[in-house]
Design a protein around this motif. Structure first.
Motif, short mmCIF file in Angstrom:
data_model
loop_
_atom_site.label_atom_id
_atom_site.label_comp_id
_atom_site.label_asym_id
_atom_site.label_seq_id
_atom_site.Cartn_x
_atom_site.Cartn_y
_atom_site.Cartn_z
N ALA A 69 -13.27 -3.17 -2.74
CA ALA A 69 -11.95 -3.55 -2.24
C ALA A 69 -11.00 -2.42 -2.62
O ALA A 69 -11.19 -1.75 -3.64
CB ALA A 69 -11.50 -4.85 -2.86
N GLY A 126 -6.81 -1.26 -3.10
CA GLY A 126 -5.48 -1.80 -3.33
C GLY A 126 -4.45 -0.70 -3.48
O GLY A 126 -4.78 0.46 -3.77
N THR A 143 -3.63 -5.36 -0.85
CA THR A 143 -5.05 -5.17 -1.07
C THR A 143 -5.81 -5.49 0.21
O THR A 143 -5.33 -6.25 1.06
CB THR A 143 -5.56 -6.04 -2.24
N SER A 147 -10.03 -6.13 1.62
CA SER A 147 -11.45 -6.22 1.31
C SER A 147 -12.24 -5.23 2.16
O SER A 147 -11.69 -4.60 3.08
CB SER A 147 -11.95 -7.64 1.58
N THR A 205 -6.75 -9.02 4.18
CA THR A 205 -5.63 -8.41 3.47
C THR A 205 -4.77 -9.44 2.75
O THR A 205 -4.78 -10.63 3.08
CB THR A 205 -4.73 -7.62 4.44
N TYR A 258 -10.95 -9.45 -2.20
CA TYR A 258 -9.80 -8.60 -2.48
C TYR A 258 -9.12 -9.11 -3.74
O TYR A 258 -9.29 -10.27 -4.12
CB TYR A 258 -8.84 -8.50 -1.30
#
Length: 123
Positions: A33, A35, A50, A52, A57, A103
């Motif tokens: 993930a 970020g 963030t 994945s 999101t 995420y």
């Protein structure tokens, strides 16, 4: 090890836009993930957005509707499109990578960090 290199920061007037990019190297990009976090002078680092591996999101309330996170797995790159920028968005923005299929909003989930990109929004 994952190496992260951000680019795209700069100075912009309030209401303007910037796009940050972060290129990852070293490990399989889709295992992570990604970020974005930011840190303003005198403040703690805070979560921004963030994404994945599959594109799900999540955003901080302060940027929802103005910022968009996306990723191009073929290019090992994650982006942060920032629109309608405000002076309070001024900070150093950090890209980070967290192993896993979901995420994550907490910085402790992230093992790897970029060097940071300065974003300055003038009023």
């Amino acid at each position: 090890q994952v190496q992260l290199v951000e680019s795209g920061g700069g100075l912009v007037q309030a209401g303007g836009s910037l796009r940050l990019s972060c290129v990852a190297s070293g490990r399989t990009f889709t295992n992570y993930a990604m970020g974005w976090f930011r840190q303003a002078p005198g403040k703690e680092r805070e979560f921004v957005a963030t994404i994945s591996w599959s594109g799900s999101t999540y955003y901080a309330d302060s940027v929802k509707g103005r910022f968009t996170i996306s990723r191009d797995n073929a290019k090992n790159t994650v982006y942060l499109q920032m629109n309608s920028l405000k002076p309070e968005d001024t900070a150093v923005y950090y890209c980070a990578a967290a192993p896993g299929r979901g995420y994550y909003t907490g910085p402790r989930a992230y093992n790897y960090w970029g060097q940071g990109a300065q974003v300055t929004v003038s009023s």
